[in-house]
Design a protein around this motif. Structure first.
Motif, PDB file in Angstrom:
ATOM      1  N   UNK A  21      59.501   7.181  40.990  1.00  0.00           N
ATOM      2  CA  UNK A  21      59.587   6.969  39.570  1.00  0.00           C
ATOM      3  C   UNK A  21      58.319   6.419  39.064  1.00  0.00           C
ATOM      4  N   UNK A  22      58.001   6.662  37.764  1.00  0.00           N
ATOM      5  CA  UNK A  22      56.767   6.055  37.445  1.00  0.00           C
ATOM      6  C   UNK A  22      57.119   5.308  35.967  1.00  0.00           C
ATOM      7  N   UNK A  23      56.499   3.985  35.974  1.00  0.00           N
ATOM      8  CA  UNK A  23      56.725   3.013  35.036  1.00  0.00           C
ATOM      9  C   UNK A  23      55.738   2.888  34.089  1.00  0.00           C
ATOM     10  N   UNK A  24      55.504   3.546  32.998  1.00  0.00           N
ATOM     11  CA  UNK A  24      54.349   3.458  31.814  1.00  0.00           C
ATOM     12  C   UNK A  24      54.486   2.441  30.763  1.00  0.00           C
ATOM     13  N   UNK A  25      53.656   1.394  30.768  1.00  0.00           N
ATOM     14  CA  UNK A  25      53.717   0.778  29.691  1.00  0.00           C
ATOM     15  C   UNK A  25      52.392   0.316  28.994  1.00  0.00           C
TER      16      UNK A  25
END
Lengths: 277, 460
Positions: free
Chosen positions: A184-188
């Motif tokens: 998974x990639x978490x982008x914020x």
């Protein structure tokens, strides 16, 4: 009242505060947010929780000075208090138990929210690659914190004045092309950044979680102001999010809706600076 | 000698043209003389049909008799023995469907102005009534979730019985819809806060900024030593129509529009919350909330405000007085019209709403004649703001976080006639149970629940 027990200026436009909020500190999880109001005449503003100390009963917020309210908040000091803090609101970030490798991406002040995510996952024993992106060297934040909570940290600056020159999306693409497999990639970060990160991950089919920041009043599902289109359906960021599957989010609509009060926000700041002068 | 005038003593009100541009209260209330004169219209019927129409069973003829005698304090005692919020009810109850709807004087002429008299008595006594004496504590603790009409009523009744009551309120201010929904010009917020202060004087504790379901679960509240919990979390979740263009800039729910104006006081220059600035506004819906939104839009400076309602005025669920006031103030009613889609300019801002004309067909399940579109009657209405006021659903935060609390398919909590939910010790009432309804029905439910909670705790 919610007392500010610690304040640290991270860069000229970004401030960290630890605030006494024992009930919230007991329950908060990464990905959730609070709504605060400074004083009787203030607006209700949502801010993602950047950390918490369950024993001390404090929560950490990190905010960028972007409007009249955050400007006012930044003038408060240790010992001052906020009139209202409600939370923890929203659904905590969910990463599958089976996940082994993740990439956490923070853009600008979005790093404040990316940090607790990276920390939690790293402590859970996952391989966590972190990419942070800033306009230039003078506004880089949380580098030491991320170093301690990541397997690999890449700091990017748009102008190349620090770390790697370029956007977070370039760094991400290089990591993927180098053979890194992410569950998974978490982008914020800013909406355009999240949009472009999703454009990078989509062809690879990597699940990408984004944390949205729409206009909000109550934060409890009552006003519908924070509605976003996800997978063609209306969702309320306050109760259904703020995390969503980035490949399903209509980012262009979100950007437009976030500009609803831009002129009035400008007027409000002008008014406040006129009062000060 | 009864006053046999066919009509109510008129209540003074602000001139429509003036009030349409300010947020001060529209109606000004009776003077003592007017109240006494109106009170004399009551025939003091033996069978008291008016009382059967009141969800909280105010002893109406008794209090009116006291008003007629000029004993306003006596009248106040009678009202407050069953109604914790008289200044609110006198203003916002749909009396025409309740007490006044059953009044014998209404058969030939207008019914007795029960609502106006209740308001007069409450206002007259507002600052005169002696602070309530805190009852002797009975040693039991009860928690109430939500400081709206049902929660406040339940808390007040339990406090009077000696219970130690804590209300957990999600917002920064107690009052629920009385604060965020109903506008200042119809229900001054200072009055709501005075009624709440009276409850605090009875010993009710109110904790703001506590979003139950998030910061604490219902089970955790029970673990804190509360023997019963009353849930009055309301029906706050706004509905949208699902038509094209609802996410454009300039479309909002009535809840959002009214919350910005009422709770956040966005209409006052020195408060920070912005409110959308409109020239031409379409409010979709025909209920009280739609009227509140439309009349607020006028006061915020809109030049044209339209009510778009798919049925005819006869089917409109709003109080008659609100429709009447809205018309007087210049709200334009487009009844038998329905939105089809919302259109945007090049910046994504609303520039028009496509509507279609409707006609009434056969009665539907609600008993009202159902509206049917007239083929080919589509037209564009020039507006820059669209406010959706087509109803709300119960807030899901508590239902989805409390084990054993059942809801129906519309998300309304299931209760029995004692307001007991499917979970032991947990009671519920108001819009959380019924879906969006009225202040007074919520108060009635809070009252019933208080009685049931008292019996439950005593029988343990």
């Amino acid at each position: 009242m919610f007392k500010i027990v610690h304040k640290r200026v991270l860069n000229p436009a970004v401030v960290l505060m630890d605030i006494e909020a024992p009930f919230i500190a007991k329950k908060a999880k990464a990905g959730q947010f609070i709504i605060f109001r400074i004083d009787e005449k203030g607006e209700r503003v949502p801010l993602t929780i950047a950390g918490y100390d369950r024993e001390k009963g404090t929560i950490t917020i990190i905010f960028q000075i972007v409007g009249a309210t955050t400007e006012q908040l930044a003038t408060l000091n240790e010992g001052d208090a906020l009139l209202d803090v409600a939370g923890p609101l929203g659904i905590p970030t969910h990463i599958d138990e089976s996940a082994k490798n993740v990439c956490v991406i923070g853009g600008g002040v979005g790093c404040a929210i990316a940090y607790p995510q990276a920390k939690e996952l790293f402590e859970r024993g996952l391989e966590v690659d972190v990419i942070t992106g800033f306009r230039s060297k003078d506004i880089v934040i949380l580098e030491d914190e991320f170093k301690k909570t990541s397997s690999n940290l890449i700091v990017c600056t748009d102008d190349g004045s620090y770390g790697k020159k370029g956007f977070v999306t370039d760094a991400l693409k290089e990591l993927i092309d180098a053979g890194n497999k992410y569950d998974a990639v978490i982008a914020i970060g800013p909406v355009p950044m999240m949009k472009f990160v999703c454009a990078v991950t989509k062809p690879y089919g990597i699940k990408t979680i984004v944390s949205l920041n729409p206009i909000m009043i109550d934060g409890t599902g009552m006003c519908g102001g924070c509605r976003v289109t996800v997978g063609g359906q209306i969702k309320y960021a306050c109760v259904d999010g703020p995390d969503f599957d980035g490949h399903e989010v209509d980012f262009d609509e979100l950007m437009k809706r976030n500009s609803t009060y831009r002129e009035q926000e400008h007027e409000c700041r002008m008014l406040k600076s006129a009062e000060k002068a | 000698m009864a006053n046999m005038a066919l009509n109510k003593v008129p209540m003074p009100e602000q001139d429509p043209k003036v009030r349409a541009r300010n947020f001060k209260e529209v109606t000004l209330g009776y003077t003592e003389e007017m109240a006494i004169e109106e009170a004399k219209r009551c025939l003091n019927c033996k069978n008291k049909p008016c009382v059967t129409g009141c969800p909280v069973s105010v002893r109406i003829p008794e209090f009116i008799a006291k008003v007629a005698e000029g004993d306003f304090e006596g009248a106040y005692e009678i009202i407050t023995s069953t109604n914790a919020l008289p200044a609110v009810c006198g203003r916002v109850c749909p009396q025409e469907n309740q007490c006044e709807g059953k009044c014998v004087r209404g058969i030939k002429g207008e019914p007795v102005a029960i609502g106006r008299l209740e308001r007069f008595v409450a206002d007259y006594m507002m600052d005169k009534a002696a602070a309530a004496v805190k009852p002797e504590p009975n040693g039991h603790k009860v928690a109430v979730v939500g400081a709206g009409p049902s929660g406040l009523t339940c808390a007040g009744d339990l406090a009077k019985l000696g219970y130690q009551v804590t209300i957990f309120e999600a917002f920064h201010t107690a009052g629920g819809v009385l604060m965020y929904g109903i506008p200042e010009f119809r229900l001054p917020k200072a009055i709501v806060q005075k009624e709440i202060t009276k409850l605090k004087n009875l010993g009710v504790e109110i904790m703001q900024d506590m979003v139950i379901g998030k910061v604490l679960s219902v089970d955790e509240i029970m673990d804190m030593g509360y023997e019963a919990v009353f849930i009055g979390s309301g029906a706050g979740l706004p509905r949208f129509m699902g038509i094209e263009g609802e996410s454009l800039i300039g479309v909002c729910s009535a809840n959002e529009y009214l919350t910005r104006i009422n709770l956040m006081k966005g209409y006052l220059d020195d408060y920070a919350t912005p409110v959308i600035k409109s020239k031409s506004v379409a409010v979709v819906g025909g209920g009280n909330v739609a009227m509140d939104a439309a009349r607020s839009a006028l006061r915020m400076g809109a030049e044209h405000v339209y009510i778009i309602y798919r049925r005819s005025e006869a089917e409109m669920p709003a109080r008659k007085e609100e429709v009447h006031h809205a018309k007087e103030e210049g709200v334009e009613f487009l009844n038998l019209n329905n939105p089809v889609r919302i259109l945007a300019d090049e910046n994504g801002r609303v520039c028009a709403m496509e509507c279609i004309k409707m006609e009434l067909g056969e009665p539907d399940e609600s008993g009202r004649r159902s509206p049917v579109p007239v083929e080919g009657s589509n037209y564009n209405l020039d507006v820059d703001t669209v406010i959706m006021s087509i109803g709300t659903s119960p807030n899901p935060l508590i239902r989805t976080t409390t084990h054993g609390l059942d809801a129906n398919k519309r998300g309304c909590l299931i209760v029995n006639e004692d307001m007991l939910t499917t979970k032991e010790g947990v009671y519920a009432g108001g819009d959380a149970v019924t879906g969006a309804a009225t202040v007074i029905l919520a108060m009635g439910a809070g009252k019933t629940a208080a009685k049931s909670i008292d019996e439950y705790i005593k029988s343990k």
